[in-house]
Design a protein around this motif. Structure first.
Motif, PDB file in Angstrom:
ATOM      1  N   ALA A 215      16.593  10.708 -31.547  1.00  0.00           N
ATOM      2  CA  ALA A 215      16.475  12.164 -31.480  1.00  0.00           C
ATOM      3  C   ALA A 215      17.716  12.847 -32.033  1.00  0.00           C
ATOM      4  O   ALA A 215      17.626  13.872 -32.724  1.00  0.00           O
ATOM      5  N   ALA A 216      18.892  12.284 -31.738  1.00  0.00           N
ATOM      6  CA  ALA A 216      20.137  12.857 -32.251  1.00  0.00           C
ATOM      7  C   ALA A 216      20.148  12.846 -33.766  1.00  0.00           C
ATOM      8  O   ALA A 216      20.541  13.824 -34.422  1.00  0.00           O
ATOM      9  N   ARG A 217      19.676  11.751 -34.331  1.00  0.00           N
ATOM     10  CA  ARG A 217      19.641  11.642 -35.794  1.00  0.00           C
ATOM     11  C   ARG A 217      18.674  12.667 -36.393  1.00  0.00           C
ATOM     12  O   ARG A 217      18.998  13.348 -37.371  1.00  0.00           O
ATOM     13  N   ALA A 218      17.498  12.799 -35.785  1.00  0.00           N
ATOM     14  CA  ALA A 218      16.494  13.725 -36.318  1.00  0.00           C
ATOM     15  C   ALA A 218      16.940  15.173 -36.190  1.00  0.00           C
ATOM     16  O   ALA A 218      16.795  15.974 -37.122  1.00  0.00           O
ATOM     17  N   LEU A 219      17.498  15.531 -35.034  1.00  0.00           N
ATOM     18  CA  LEU A 219      17.918  16.919 -34.819  1.00  0.00           C
ATOM     19  C   LEU A 219      19.131  17.274 -35.669  1.00  0.00           C
ATOM     20  O   LEU A 219      19.259  18.408 -36.147  1.00  0.00           O
ATOM     21  N   ALA A 220      20.025  16.307 -35.862  1.00  0.00           N
ATOM     22  CA  ALA A 220      21.188  16.574 -36.714  1.00  0.00           C
ATOM     23  C   ALA A 220      20.765  16.765 -38.165  1.00  0.00           C
ATOM     24  O   ALA A 220      21.262  17.653 -38.866  1.00  0.00           O
ATOM     25  N   ALA A 221      19.826  15.951 -38.627  1.00  0.00           N
ATOM     26  CA  ALA A 221      19.356  16.070 -40.006  1.00  0.00           C
ATOM     27  C   ALA A 221      18.618  17.388 -40.228  1.00  0.00           C
ATOM     28  O   ALA A 221      18.626  17.924 -41.341  1.00  0.00           O
ATOM     29  N   GLY A 222      18.013  17.912 -39.167  1.00  0.00           N
ATOM     30  CA  GLY A 222      17.265  19.159 -39.300  1.00  0.00           C
ATOM     31  C   GLY A 222      17.952  20.350 -38.680  1.00  0.00           C
ATOM     32  O   GLY A 222      17.298  21.275 -38.187  1.00  0.00           O
ATOM     33  N   ARG A 223      19.265  20.363 -38.715  1.00  0.00           N
ATOM     34  CA  ARG A 223      20.012  21.424 -38.027  1.00  0.00           C
ATOM     35  C   ARG A 223      19.791  22.803 -38.641  1.00  0.00           C
ATOM     36  O   ARG A 223      20.143  23.809 -38.031  1.00  0.00           O
ATOM     37  N   ASP A 224      19.224  22.864 -39.818  1.00  0.00           N
ATOM     38  CA  ASP A 224      18.919  24.171 -40.405  1.00  0.00           C
ATOM     39  C   ASP A 224      17.692  24.816 -39.752  1.00  0.00           C
ATOM     40  O   ASP A 224      17.389  25.987 -40.002  1.00  0.00           O
ATOM     41  N   THR A 225      17.012  24.079 -38.878  1.00  0.00           N
ATOM     42  CA  THR A 225      15.800  24.606 -38.236  1.00  0.00           C
ATOM     43  C   THR A 225      16.050  25.144 -36.833  1.00  0.00           C
ATOM     44  O   THR A 225      15.133  25.690 -36.222  1.00  0.00           O
ATOM     45  N   TRP A 226      17.258  24.972 -36.291  1.00  0.00           N
ATOM     46  CA  TRP A 226      17.532  25.415 -34.926  1.00  0.00           C
ATOM     47  C   TRP A 226      18.976  25.878 -34.787  1.00  0.00           C
ATOM     48  O   TRP A 226      19.821  25.577 -35.622  1.00  0.00           O
ATOM     49  N   ARG A 227      19.245  26.609 -33.698  1.00  0.00           N
ATOM     50  CA  ARG A 227      20.593  27.066 -33.396  1.00  0.00           C
ATOM     51  C   ARG A 227      20.897  26.793 -31.932  1.00  0.00           C
ATOM     52  O   ARG A 227      20.020  26.886 -31.071  1.00  0.00           O
TER      53      ARG A 227
END
Length: 413
Positions: A119-131
């Motif tokens: 999950a950390a890898r996925a959320l970090a890679a998609g950090r442009d989608t959340w704040r």
């Protein structure tokens, strides 16, 4: 499917490195570590978090890991993974079974570490989608009830910021692919109690010259069962398990002492306080009846609080899981008698949501005896047992549950 959290979660987990995550899980399963000895496990998780771009600290509360990813203004969300194994000899026969004698990941904490790593890898890679701020915590010593409190006492919040919400999940028996949620009381309180029965030892041929603590301990074990059956109202949910009775060294020697360890569990604080008092009273009474030369020693040990989900938080997470996995995969099973220290960091309080992810392989579930779900549930290998073996196919969906649940609490773009 309409919610931004669900859509974003599916996008971010569409290309999960499933093979790598399964290899990571197998490696953790082969190398289990007991409470407060999770050095290798912590190092592995810390490496995954650093690789994903998290600012990472190790050694918190002993062997705890914390990784933070700050991504603009927004809520601080803590995702917790417990890391410790159990003193259980594995009997799964898996090709990646424990290589440490007498120690096993018999409660699924290897899965609990693997999924947040993904999950950390996925959320970090998609950090442009959340704040917001994502705080991933690898917690030691859940099985002994020490780890959460130790990490908080060691400055977890002072260093990384106090979270606005806590999220966690647990592997559980049941046909793989279900996501039980309870918007309230989900897990019970428990208290460990140790009793030393003092007798007067001697030769097995002359019991009349002794006070046999084994006989007293046997009466004590039987009598303790009446705490639930005769001292609590029928509407009170409680369990009292004697997990250890130990004495002596040879068949023909009457020992000086016997040891009894037990674990009462309940769903209410008043009953939780009453049960150890009843245990103490019964222990003293049985020892008095047996003529023991000394009063018993009764020691109250580790205590786990009740786990009570914040209804609004859990409802939001359950809703997104219904969107991602299908409405028929999410249901309310009611509270379990198991216990957790997950709520310890919430003292303050901080709202939290904790849920289960079922992991029994389909073939194991189908072959289990019984025609009903409760019959099969009682027959399949369960947590803390030597044959508990979660299905590898639940690794990726477990990552998706964390990603989607976390996105309900962050500010999704």
């Amino acid at each position: 499917m309409t919610s931004p959290a669900a859509r974003t979660a599916l996008e971010l987990t569409a290309d999960l490195p499933v093979a790598d995550l399964e290899d990571f899980y197998r490696d953790l399963h082969r190398h289990p570590e007991l409470s407060l000895r999770e050095h290798r496990t912590a190092g592995k998780l810390a490496g995954q978090l650093r690789q994903a771009g998290f600012e990472t600290a190790e050694g918190m509360g002993g062997t705890g890991v914390a990784g933070v990813l700050r991504n603009g203004d927004g809520p601080v969300v803590l995702v917790r993974a417990d890391m410790d194994a159990l003193p259980v000899a594995e009997a799964t026969g898996l090709p990646y079974a424990s290589g440490t004698a007498g120690v096993m990941h018999a409660c699924g904490h290897d899965l609990h570490v693997t999924r947040p790593a993904g999950a950390a890898r996925a959320l970090a890679a998609g950090r442009d989608t959340w704040r917001g701020t994502l705080l991933m915590v690898g917690q030691p010593a859940e099985e002994t009830g020490q780890g959460a409190a130790r990490m908080v006492a060691d400055g977890l919040y002072e260093r990384f910021g106090r979270p606005d919400v806590l999220l966690g999940q647990h592997a559980a028996p049941g046909p793989a692919g279900l996501y039980p949620h309870v918007p309230g009381l989900i897990m019970s309180a428990s208290t460990d109690v140790d009793i030393v029965v003092h007798g007067r030892g001697g030769h097995g041929s002359r019991p009349e010259a002794t006070v046999d603590p084994v006989v007293t301990a046997a009466y004590l074990v039987t009598r303790l069962q009446t705490v639930v059956s005769r001292e609590l109202a029928a509407g009170e949910a409680a369990v009292l398990t004697v997990g250890r009775i130990e004495a002596g060294s040879r068949p023909d020697i009457i020992s000086d002492e016997a040891y009894v360890s037990l674990n009462p569990r309940t769903r209410s604080e008043p009953v939780r306080q009453r049960m150890p008092a009843a245990v103490r009273r019964i222990a003293h009474g049985e020892c008095l009846a047996a003529g023991c030369p000394r009063e018993p020693e009764v020691t109250v040990g580790t205590t786990f609080p009740v786990t009570v989900n914040d209804a609004a938080t859990d409802t939001a997470v359950a809703a997104v899981h219904g969107e991602v996995f299908g409405a028929d995969t999410v249901f309310d099973p009611g509270p379990a008698m198991g216990s957790e220290d997950f709520s310890e960091p919430a003292l303050g309080p901080v709202p939290y949501a904790y849920r289960f992810v079922t992991t029994t392989p389909a073939e194991v579930w189908e072959q289990a005896p019984g025609d009903t779900v409760p019959e099969k549930f009682s027959a399949v290998p369960s947590n803390h047992g030597p044959r508990f073996a979660p299905d590898l196919s639940t690794v990726a969906p477990g990552v998706r549950t964390l990603v989607s649940g976390t996105l309900t609490q962050l500010s999704v773009a």
